[in-house]
Design an enzyme around this catalytic site. Structure first.
Site, PDB file in Angstrom:
ATOM      1  N   GLU A  37       0.833  -1.190   0.000  1.00  0.00           N
ATOM      2  CA  GLU A  37       0.000   0.000   0.000  1.00  0.00           C
ATOM      3  C   GLU A  37       0.874   1.249   0.000  1.00  0.00           C
ATOM      4  O   GLU A  37       1.943   1.271   0.609  1.00  0.00           O
ATOM      5  CB  GLU A  37      -0.910   0.013   1.241  1.00  0.00           C
ATOM      6  CG  GLU A  37      -1.916  -1.131   1.251  1.00  0.00           C
ATOM      7  CD  GLU A  37      -2.760  -1.171   2.511  1.00  0.00           C
ATOM      8  OE1 GLU A  37      -3.860  -1.718   2.443  1.00  0.00           O
ATOM      9  OE2 GLU A  37      -2.320  -0.651   3.555  1.00  0.00           O
ATOM     10  N   CYS A  82       6.630  -6.758   7.104  1.00  0.00           N
ATOM     11  CA  CYS A  82       7.668  -6.152   7.938  1.00  0.00           C
ATOM     12  C   CYS A  82       8.219  -7.204   8.890  1.00  0.00           C
ATOM     13  O   CYS A  82       7.495  -8.100   9.327  1.00  0.00           O
ATOM     14  CB  CYS A  82       7.095  -4.971   8.732  1.00  0.00           C
ATOM     15  SG  CYS A  82       8.344  -4.019   9.628  1.00  0.00           S
ATOM     16  N   CYS A 131       6.724  -4.479  15.662  1.00  0.00           N
ATOM     17  CA  CYS A 131       6.413  -3.448  16.653  1.00  0.00           C
ATOM     18  C   CYS A 131       4.990  -3.686  17.156  1.00  0.00           C
ATOM     19  O   CYS A 131       4.054  -3.849  16.374  1.00  0.00           O
ATOM     20  CB  CYS A 131       6.550  -2.061  16.045  1.00  0.00           C
ATOM     21  SG  CYS A 131       8.242  -1.690  15.514  1.00  0.00           S
ATOM     22  N   GLY A 141       7.158  -1.781   5.997  1.00  0.00           N
ATOM     23  CA  GLY A 141       8.537  -2.243   5.994  1.00  0.00           C
ATOM     24  C   GLY A 141       9.509  -1.305   6.686  1.00  0.00           C
ATOM     25  O   GLY A 141       9.191  -0.163   7.021  1.00  0.00           O
ATOM     26  N   SER A 162      12.241   7.158   7.389  1.00  0.00           N
ATOM     27  CA  SER A 162      11.968   6.816   8.784  1.00  0.00           C
ATOM     28  C   SER A 162      12.470   5.415   9.082  1.00  0.00           C
ATOM     29  O   SER A 162      12.192   4.475   8.339  1.00  0.00           O
ATOM     30  CB  SER A 162      10.463   6.893   9.060  1.00  0.00           C
ATOM     31  OG  SER A 162      10.171   6.465  10.378  1.00  0.00           O
ATOM     32  N   HIS A 204       9.325   6.316  20.258  1.00  0.00           N
ATOM     33  CA  HIS A 204       8.157   5.765  20.957  1.00  0.00           C
ATOM     34  C   HIS A 204       8.360   5.396  22.424  1.00  0.00           C
ATOM     35  O   HIS A 204       7.378   5.080  23.107  1.00  0.00           O
ATOM     36  CB  HIS A 204       7.594   4.552  20.214  1.00  0.00           C
ATOM     37  CG  HIS A 204       7.370   4.791  18.762  1.00  0.00           C
ATOM     38  ND1 HIS A 204       6.634   5.861  18.304  1.00  0.00           N
ATOM     39  CD2 HIS A 204       7.814   4.121  17.656  1.00  0.00           C
ATOM     40  CE1 HIS A 204       6.616   5.833  16.974  1.00  0.00           C
ATOM     41  NE2 HIS A 204       7.327   4.801  16.559  1.00  0.00           N
ATOM     42  N   CYS A 245      -1.091   6.478  10.219  1.00  0.00           N
ATOM     43  CA  CYS A 245       0.183   5.938  10.696  1.00  0.00           C
ATOM     44  C   CYS A 245      -0.029   4.647  11.474  1.00  0.00           C
ATOM     45  O   CYS A 245      -0.848   4.577  12.384  1.00  0.00           O
ATOM     46  CB  CYS A 245       0.852   6.981  11.586  1.00  0.00           C
ATOM     47  SG  CYS A 245       2.426   6.463  12.279  1.00  0.00           S
TER      48      CYS A 245
END
Length: 398
Positions: free
Chosen positions: A121, A141, A145, A199, A231, A255, A373
């Protein structure tokens, strides 16, 4: 996701996928284009010039077929068409959010079994002063996370440079945003690129580098390096390489301010803990007050949103030219987290701002189409086996 919504996303069943018969030239450098021209018999003295012609038509003007390349001889166009294409990834579906955000589901060859295909996407976010395209670097990925929807999808494979740059070209195609085509006030609609899609870009460094060098080439896509942000969750060995070999803006998915919590939220932290990550940021080539590193911080209720966390964050970033993007958590089905209360987000932001750091709160965009996000995930991966089988059956009868 309901079955009806899934049917809108994917009308073509995977069983009908036909792999490309000829290789695409998209994603190749000038030197690689010249090499391919040599393979079809172009004389050495002409290769550099012909490669530059192809480069301009593909990346500056967005040609979708060799027949559009009017300053190339008919004989050469026919020869190119016999051996190559300038195809982009296949657009399976487009969704448009209530706020104007667009999400495209793109189908790619599998890379191993040519009878299968994979999807990624990419997301376009229009704003009053810019248009940002969020680009993927992998199918799935590997980082897992815990707060990220993409992290629940297994890593399938890396994207090629052509598949990465192809996302930019698809966006310009769909938005009619090429140099020779009409856009509002003559301005480009895609002005900024963020490598924040599916990813981890720095686990696919070479392909990402090669694609972004085309994106930032003044005779190619032509987007300034200062308008391109990569990023990473913290692949420390490739952070310095990013500055040296690509030279784009850097963002860190931080984070958490304590290793114990970051180990849980971003498991990569167990390999590259905060001390190593932040030292790499201090050493990032070109970092300055004019080229600050962005630290992304998702706000999770009762997890990382206390004022003590804010104080620790300010201490951690001391000496780094930085800005901090606070990201309200975007919920997705099955997530164990909640978004912080808005009052708490404002208190957190105010503390950081008073300490001297820019601390904008990112406005969630595209939530209604799972384009915000942390929400990206290939649609066929989201469906249950039962829904997928039903969807395929419906598509076969459309």
């Amino acid at each position: 996701m309901t079955l009806a919504a899934a049917a809108q996303l994917e009308k073509t069943p995977l069983e009908t996928y036909v792999p490309p018969a000829k290789p695409s030239l998209i994603g190749l450098s000038r030197a690689e284009l010249a090499e391919r021209l040599g393979h079809i018999g172009v004389a050495p003295a002409q290769r550099k010039m012909r490669a530059q012609q192809l480069w301009n038509w593909m990346y500056l003007r967005g040609a979708r077929d060799f027949s559009e390349m009017t300053n190339v001889s008919k004989e050469m166009r026919a020869q190119l068409s016999d051996h190559f294409t300038v195809d982009r990834p296949e657009v399976v579906a487009e969704q448009i959010s209530n706020d104007g955000t667009r999400k495209w589901l793109l189908r790619l060859p599998s890379g191993d079994d040519v009878q299968k295909a994979h999807e990624v996407e990419c997301v376009y976010i229009p704003e009053t002063d810019r248009g940002t395209l969020c680009v993927s670097s992998q199918v799935g990925c590997t980082l897992n996370c815990s707060f990220c929807h993409t992290g629940t999808q297994r890593l399938v494979r890396n994207l090629t440079a052509g598949e990465i740059i192809g996302q930019v070209m698809v966006a310009r195609d769909r938005l009619n945003d090429w140099v020779d085509r009409e856009t509002p006030n003559g301005n480009r609609l895609v002005t900024n690129i963020v490598m924040m899609g599916m990813g981890e870009p720095l686990y696919n460094f070479e392909a990402v580098r090669d694609a972004l060098l085309i994106v930032t080439d003044n005779e190619g896509i032509g987007i300034s390096r200062r308008r391109v942000t990569l990023s990473t969750s913290g692949v420390v060995p490739n952070i310095i390489r990013t500055g040296e070999e690509i030279g784009v803006m850097l963002a860190i998915s931080l984070h958490a301010v304590r290793d114990e919590l970051r180990d849980e939220l971003v498991p990569l932290n167990r390999k590259y803990p905060l001390k190593e990550l932040l030292q790499a940021c201090r050493d990032y080539p070109g970092a300055s007050n004019a080229r600050r590193i962005t630290f992304e911080y998702v706000m999770l209720k009762g997890v990382n949103d206390s004022l003590d966390d804010a104080r620790r964050l300010v201490q951690l970033l001391k000496g780094i030219p930085a800005k901090i993007n606070l990201i309200p958590f975007n919920p997705w089905p099955g997530s164990a987290y909640e978004c912080s209360d808005w009052d708490q987000i404002e208190k957190f932001s105010e503390y950081i701002f008073n300490a001297g750091y820019s601390s904008p709160v990112r406005t969630p965009r595209g939530r209604d189409i799972l384009a915000a996000c942390g929400q990206l995930k290939s649609e066929t991966e989201k469906l249950s086996v039962r829904e997928r089988d039903a969807l395929r059956a419906m598509a076969m009868t459309d």
